[in-house]
Design a protein around this motif. Structure first.
Motif: not given
Length: 427
Positions: A89-92, A188-193
């Protein structure tokens, strides 16, 4: 067969990549925000070099305010809720900040109030990422591999800190909004990983049931343990007084006159030295006299800061900054390992938040201190004085906290953790 390296653990590999992409994005954003604040102050508001440097100090202050207010909440959140979800959530949120900055830059509507507002929102996002991400690592690797995991995690952070500012500077030279578009994709990639990693549900909180009291318990835990207090505050005051990062846009634009490309190289240079040191420790972990080495590394950090302030050559400045980053990495590696291994899991989110607040205070308030000092002494005088202050802090802490000098290894005495767990049990 038990793993001999954290990289043999799938969840750690995903965690490492997520950390790398998130830091790559945020470091690229931060370097451009700082340059834009200084450039807008000088070009659009007609400010002098010293007044522009003061704006960089205020930029640090507006990022620190949400950190100071929300750190207890962020630590409690990391100890109360599923940690991957908090980090995603924070990365988003940070991704949305990057998109707003990109749109504002694209439409050429940047001004100081807008930059300060979005920088503050960036600070809000990062305060929740830090404790949640830090608390994940000890849950996905065995305790005996944690020092190696911290070193490898530092490699992710430092290598991204090398590439992020350089990438941001070069992308900005190609097209001003590009660093922010790239940052949004990387976040977005960080959140997905983080999604495939097994759920990291914190253990039940012990002690007082009220959320406010649970937040305060993190501060109380650190305050009661002089060892943790000394380790955390050593970095706080050394970087608060001795950091030169805030003045890099001034050196790039008006002293060394190397533009955003040179600024990106200077912001990335410390991470080059830091990544090399982290790589060495991932292969050969530090085992002996860890406390003394941490204190000496802080003194070296201060001395190198003085040399940087006096340099008038970009190649020499880059070399000094790389050595400065190496010294800082040694201190970070020792402190991070000591803090994680001296803290029970039920408190890791809150203690990581306290440590994160100290780091943020040293960085963001350090920028304010540097800006104020530059307004009085000039940017060179401010950097040199700050380096001298960092040397003084290392000497003072070696006597104020003798526990740091006496730390021979990372392993805490069994009675330390036993006492910590006992204190957290309800009466």
């Amino acid at each position: 067969m038990s793993p001999t390296s954290p990289l043999q653990i799938r969840d750690f590999r995903l965690y490492w990549c997520a950390r790398f992409f998130a830091v790559l994005a945020t470091m690229g954003m931060v370097v451009i925000i700082g340059y834009q604040v200084y450039d807008v102050a000088r070009a659009d508001y007609g400010m002098s070099i010293r007044d522009g440097a003061l704006m960089l100090g205020l930029l640090g202050a507006v990022q620190f305010v949400p950190l100071a207010l929300l750190t207890p909440v962020a630590g409690w959140t990391a100890d109360r809720f599923e940690r991957r979800t908090v980090a995603r959530i924070a990365n988003g949120i940070d991704m949305l900040v990057a998109l707003c900055l990109g749109l504002a830059t694209w439409n050429e509507v940047l001004n100081l109030p807008l930059l300060f507002t979005l920088a503050a929102m960036h600070g809000v996002a990062r305060v929740f990422v830090g404790p949640s991400m830090s608390a994940i690592a000890p849950n996905i690797v065995p305790p005996d591999l944690l020092p190696k995991a911290i070193a490898l995690s530092s490699i992710a952070w430092q290598s991204a800190s090398v590439a992020g500012p350089a990438l941001g500077g070069f992308l900005y030279a190609v097209g001003a909004p590009l660093p922010y578009w790239a940052a949004a994709v990387l976040l977005a990639l960080a959140a997905l990983l983080l999604t495939p990693i097994r759920r990291i549900v914190p253990p039940p909180m012990q002690g007082h049931p009220h959320p406010i009291r649970q937040m305060v318990e993190g501060l109380t835990f650190v305050r009661r343990r002089r060892f943790l207090l000394g380790a955390i505050t050593l970095d706080l005051f050394a970087v608060l007084l001795g950091g030169a990062t805030a003045m890099l846009p001034v050196f790039a634009r008006d002293i060394l006159q190397v533009g955003t490309e040179g600024l990106g190289l200077m912001r990335g240079a410390p991470a080059v030295g830091a990544a090399l040191v982290a790589g060495w420790f991932a292969w050969q972990p530090l085992k002996h006299n860890v406390g003394v080495k941490m204190l000496l590394s802080v003194a070296a950090f201060g001395a190198l800061t003085i040399f940087f302030g006096l340099s008038t050559s970009l190649p020499l400045s880059l070399l000094i900054l790389a050595l400065l980053g190496a010294a800082d990495m040694l201190s970070v590696y020792v402190r991070s390992s000591l803090v994680q291994l001296h803290t029970p899991d039920m408190m890791r989110g809150r203690v990581s938040a306290v440590s994160g607040l100290a780091i943020s205070a040293s960085n963001e308030l350090g920028e304010l201190q540097s800006g104020l000092a530059a307004a009085l002494l000039g940017p060179v005088g401010a950097v040199v004085a700050g380096g001298a202050a960092a040397i003084g802090i290392a000497g003072a802490w070696s006597y104020l906290f003798p526990e740091l000098r006496r730390a021979k290894t990372f392993d805490p005495p069994p009675e330390v953790l036993a006492q910590a767990v006992q204190e957290e049990k309800p009466a």
